[in-house]
Design a protein around this motif. Structure first.
Motif, PDB file in Angstrom:
ATOM      1  N   ARG A 184      -6.637  -9.171 -29.019  1.00  0.00           N
ATOM      2  CA  ARG A 184      -5.566  -9.621 -29.928  1.00  0.00           C
ATOM      3  C   ARG A 184      -4.667 -10.674 -29.271  1.00  0.00           C
ATOM      4  O   ARG A 184      -3.454 -10.636 -29.366  1.00  0.00           O
TER       5      ARG A 184
ATOM      6  N   THR B  92      -1.318  -9.956 -27.269  1.00  0.00           N
ATOM      7  CA  THR B  92       0.009  -9.756 -27.861  1.00  0.00           C
ATOM      8  C   THR B  92       0.379  -8.290 -28.055  1.00  0.00           C
ATOM      9  O   THR B  92       1.469  -7.993 -28.552  1.00  0.00           O
TER      10      THR B  92
ATOM     11  N   ARG C 121       2.107  -4.319 -31.502  1.00  0.00           N
ATOM     12  CA  ARG C 121       3.186  -4.457 -32.478  1.00  0.00           C
ATOM     13  C   ARG C 121       3.125  -5.824 -33.158  1.00  0.00           C
ATOM     14  O   ARG C 121       3.011  -6.847 -32.504  1.00  0.00           O
ATOM     15  N   THR C 122       3.254  -5.807 -34.489  1.00  0.00           N
ATOM     16  CA  THR C 122       3.160  -7.038 -35.267  1.00  0.00           C
ATOM     17  C   THR C 122       4.212  -8.053 -34.869  1.00  0.00           C
ATOM     18  O   THR C 122       3.944  -9.258 -34.785  1.00  0.00           O
ATOM     19  N   HIS C 123       5.432  -7.601 -34.588  1.00  0.00           N
ATOM     20  CA  HIS C 123       6.515  -8.542 -34.284  1.00  0.00           C
ATOM     21  C   HIS C 123       6.329  -9.242 -32.932  1.00  0.00           C
ATOM     22  O   HIS C 123       7.035 -10.196 -32.627  1.00  0.00           O
ATOM     23  N   ASN C 124       5.371  -8.767 -32.135  1.00  0.00           N
ATOM     24  CA  ASN C 124       5.106  -9.416 -30.841  1.00  0.00           C
ATOM     25  C   ASN C 124       4.063 -10.519 -30.932  1.00  0.00           C
ATOM     26  O   ASN C 124       3.796 -11.204 -29.941  1.00  0.00           O
ATOM     27  N   PHE C 125       3.475 -10.697 -32.133  1.00  0.00           N
ATOM     28  CA  PHE C 125       2.331 -11.598 -32.250  1.00  0.00           C
ATOM     29  C   PHE C 125       2.659 -13.042 -31.894  1.00  0.00           C
ATOM     30  O   PHE C 125       1.813 -13.767 -31.387  1.00  0.00           O
TER      31      PHE C 125
ATOM     32  N   SER D  92       2.673 -13.486 -24.352  1.00  0.00           N
ATOM     33  CA  SER D  92       1.699 -12.415 -24.113  1.00  0.00           C
ATOM     34  C   SER D  92       1.359 -12.267 -22.634  1.00  0.00           C
ATOM     35  O   SER D  92       0.419 -11.557 -22.286  1.00  0.00           O
TER      36      SER D  92
ATOM     37  N   TYR E 121     -10.517   1.473 -34.179  1.00  0.00           N
ATOM     38  CA  TYR E 121      -9.335   0.810 -34.745  1.00  0.00           C
ATOM     39  C   TYR E 121      -8.643   1.747 -35.738  1.00  0.00           C
ATOM     40  O   TYR E 121      -9.339   2.452 -36.477  1.00  0.00           O
ATOM     41  N   PRO E 122      -7.290   1.739 -35.781  1.00  0.00           N
ATOM     42  CA  PRO E 122      -6.360   1.105 -34.833  1.00  0.00           C
ATOM     43  C   PRO E 122      -6.204   1.959 -33.587  1.00  0.00           C
ATOM     44  O   PRO E 122      -6.513   3.155 -33.607  1.00  0.00           O
TER      45      PRO E 122
ATOM     46  N   SER F  39      -4.006  -3.380 -27.037  1.00  0.00           N
ATOM     47  CA  SER F  39      -4.362  -4.187 -28.191  1.00  0.00           C
ATOM     48  C   SER F  39      -4.431  -3.251 -29.394  1.00  0.00           C
ATOM     49  O   SER F  39      -4.381  -2.025 -29.233  1.00  0.00           O
ATOM     50  N   ASP F  40      -4.565  -3.820 -30.597  1.00  0.00           N
ATOM     51  CA  ASP F  40      -4.713  -2.964 -31.769  1.00  0.00           C
ATOM     52  C   ASP F  40      -6.109  -2.352 -31.839  1.00  0.00           C
ATOM     53  O   ASP F  40      -6.327  -1.370 -32.541  1.00  0.00           O
TER      54      ASP F  40
END
Length: 251
Positions: free
Chosen positions: A9, A12, A15-19, A23, A193-194, A224-225
């Motif tokens: 991923r 990152t 967490r979505t907000h870290n995308f 990284s 996943y996840p 990672s996710d």
């Protein structure tokens, strides 16, 4: 030999907000994990090849340097794709890391889907294909057909690995296995996943005749996710070829 498949991923995290954030720190965690595994081959999905998240540094090159491996990488979009001109997206791709010298590398591209890259890595006795298939079922179906055709050209035992995005479940991969004659290393159908509560089997390592599996596992790590896949295997080598390799090594 040990093969590790990991959709990282872009380093990152989960967490979505870290995308869209740096990284670098999380890549250090992934680096430590891979070093602990002592892999011979690594297939990496979703690798950042030098966006602002990495301060212009290529994750594949950094990981290869840490492991002492050779590396091969490419953006996942074909040369004529407009995505190659979009900031951040233009640096997104897949990569191989290999302990042994890479004999040949080839980048194929599907005709359908947004993510079209198929990486082909040839080592001394085995060929490895790395894919990240489309999320859309129609495009993914066409990609699997093209992949089947490509695999018919293999001259050595081979592995096909990657994030297959099999959102229809096991039946979809079973149809491909039946057509290709490949075997699924994940015999227990462990979900990948996840990472925090795995309930989907999206990542696969498939293998042809001439490859014998010694061990397979899905480590429960949360860098990672997706969860990584680790496979230990042997390649059946004809005695004549084995002797030739020995002589070349001693020369």
């Amino acid at each position: 030999m040990r093969f590790v498949l990991y959709n990282i991923r872009y380093g990152t995290g989960i967490r979505t907000h870290n995308f869209m954030r740096s990284s670098i720190k999380n890549l250090e965690r992934i680096t430590s994990f891979l070093n602990e595994q002592k892999p011979d081959i690594v297939g990496l999905i979703e690798v950042d090849q030098g966006s602002y998240r990495m301060g212009g540094k290529n994750q594949a090159e950094l990981l290869a340097e840490s492991l002492g491996h050779y590396h091969s990488y490419s953006t996942k979009y074909e040369e004529s794709s407009l995505w190659r001109n979009v900031p951040v997206l233009s640096h997104q791709g897949n990569a191989f890391l290999a302990r042994d010298r890479i004999r040949n590398e080839t980048f194929h591209f599907f005709k359908q889907g947004m993510k079209r890259l198929v990486m082909e890595l040839e080592l001394e006795h085995v060929v490895v294909y790395l894919v990240h298939l489309a999320v859309g079922a129609r495009a993914r179906h066409h990609q699997l057909g093209s992949l089947y055709t490509l695999l018919q050209k293999a001259q050595k035992p081979y592995i096909v690995a990657g994030d297959f995005n099999m959102l229809w479940g096991e039946r979809e991969i079973d149809l491909f296995l039946a057509a290709s004659g490949l075997q699924n290393a994940n015999e227990q159908h462990l979900p990948t996943y996840p990472c925090h509560k795995p309930n989907r089997h999206l990542d696969f390592i498939l293998y042809s005749k001439g490859i014998n599996i010694r061990d397979f596992r899905v480590p429960r790590v949360r860098f990672s996710d997706h969860l990584p896949l680790v496979m230990d295997f042997d390649v059946e080598v004809e005695e004549e070829k084995r002797e030739e390799a020995r002589i070349m090594a001693e020369a």
